[in-house]
Design a protein around this motif. Structure first.
Motif, short mmCIF file in Angstrom:
data_model
loop_
_atom_site.label_atom_id
_atom_site.label_comp_id
_atom_site.label_asym_id
_atom_site.label_seq_id
_atom_site.Cartn_x
_atom_site.Cartn_y
_atom_site.Cartn_z
N SER A 1 2.66 0.24 -7.00
CA SER A 1 1.88 0.04 -8.23
C SER A 1 1.51 1.36 -8.86
CB SER A 1 0.60 -0.75 -7.95
OG SER A 1 0.94 -2.02 -7.46
N THR A 2 1.16 2.31 -8.01
CA THR A 2 0.80 3.64 -8.51
C THR A 2 1.97 4.25 -9.28
OG1 THR A 2 -0.71 3.92 -6.65
CG2 THR A 2 -0.05 5.92 -7.82
N GLY B 1 0.79 -1.23 0.00
CA GLY B 1 0.00 0.00 0.00
C GLY B 1 0.82 1.28 0.00
#
Ligand code: ADP
Ligand code: ADP
Length: 223
Positions: free
Chosen positions: A44-45, A40
């Motif tokens: 990936s962002t 988190g």
């Protein structure tokens, strides 16, 4: 191969989640950079911003001085994500060949079958994705990403479902493929071992919003 430059790169989502604080970084062309960090934190962002799949809230990504979209249009960016999203009605070979067709290239059967072998799926070229295990599908997605010989390869947890032994084989074989081609590779992984085995540089990211907490040069001899 082009360097990737992140200049004051920020990403906030509509619900207020700030995934990336201003991030300034350069990822060297022709090298493999691995990203590790807590779940988190924004890995990936970051990859999706570099791929041009997300728009920055502020700042920019420049690949060889141009925005990702221009490289994307040339078909020079390939991705393999955790969820392989293969077309269910096509065989493995058909899925991989489609990447070539979409890039406007002839569907070179030798290249396709060579990659199917390399990722350990020899004999499964005619199989539909539903007949394969999760790990096999991920390996097919890696073959699909490599077949167009992209100049930028983005891998987001590409081995999550691949068994340990096959994973080690891939860690040994894949760099042999992309290093001579001068592919710029970015790899997100939760495995520090994998990061070290596969990359020239490991960036450890802090919890969200992601900042570079450690920047480690790797110089392991390749097996
Ligand atoms: P990582 O890949 O490091 O696990 P992500 O980049 O997937 O992290 O996510 C970073 C943070 O942004 C997480 O808190 C996640 O829940 C949030 N996030 C990702 N995509 C969205 C979205 N579309 N809308 C809102 N929040 C999102
Ligand atoms: P998962 O980890 O999702 O189960 P794997 O890639 O580890 O996926 O494959 C699981 C099983 O599929 C293997 O244990 C093996 O039985 C079979 N398999 C995978 N690759 C091959 C292959 N190249 N040839 C024959 N069987 C294979």
């Amino acid at each position: 191969s082009p360097d990737i430059v992140c200049e004051g790169l920020c990403k906030s989502f509509a619900d207020g989640t700030q995934a990336l604080a201003p991030l300034d970084a350069v990822f060297d062309g022709g090298k493999t950079t691995a990203f590790v960090g807590p779940s988190g934190c924004g890995k990936s962002t970051l990859l999706r911003l570099i791929a041009g799949l997300e728009t920055p809230s502020a700042g920019a990504v420049l690949i060889g001085g141009a925005p990702p979209a221009s490289l994307q249009r040339q078909g020079a960016i390939a991705m393999a994500f955790q969820d392989p999203s293969l077309l269910p009605w096509r065989s493995l070979r058909g899925n991989i060949a489609l990447a070539l067709t979409l890039a406007g290239r002839p569907a070179d059967r030798t290249a396709v079958d060579g990659l199917i072998d390399l990722v350990g799926l020899a004999g499964f070229g005619d199989a539909r994705p539903s007949a394969l295990s999760g790990g096999m599908r991920q390996r097919a997605a890696i073959a699909r990403a490599l077949v167009t010989e992209p100049s930028l390869l983005l891998l987001d947890e590409p081995f999550g479902a691949v068994d340990e032994l096959t994973r080690r084989q891939l860690a040994r074989d894949l760099p042999k493929l992309w290093e001579p081609r001068g592919t710029t590779t970015l790899l997100v992984t939760h495995s520090v071992d994998e990061a070290v085995l596969l990359s020239d540089r490991v960036l450890v990211l802090s919890p969200r919003p992601a900042q570079i907490a450690a920047d480690i040069a790797v110089s392991l001899p390749r097996p």
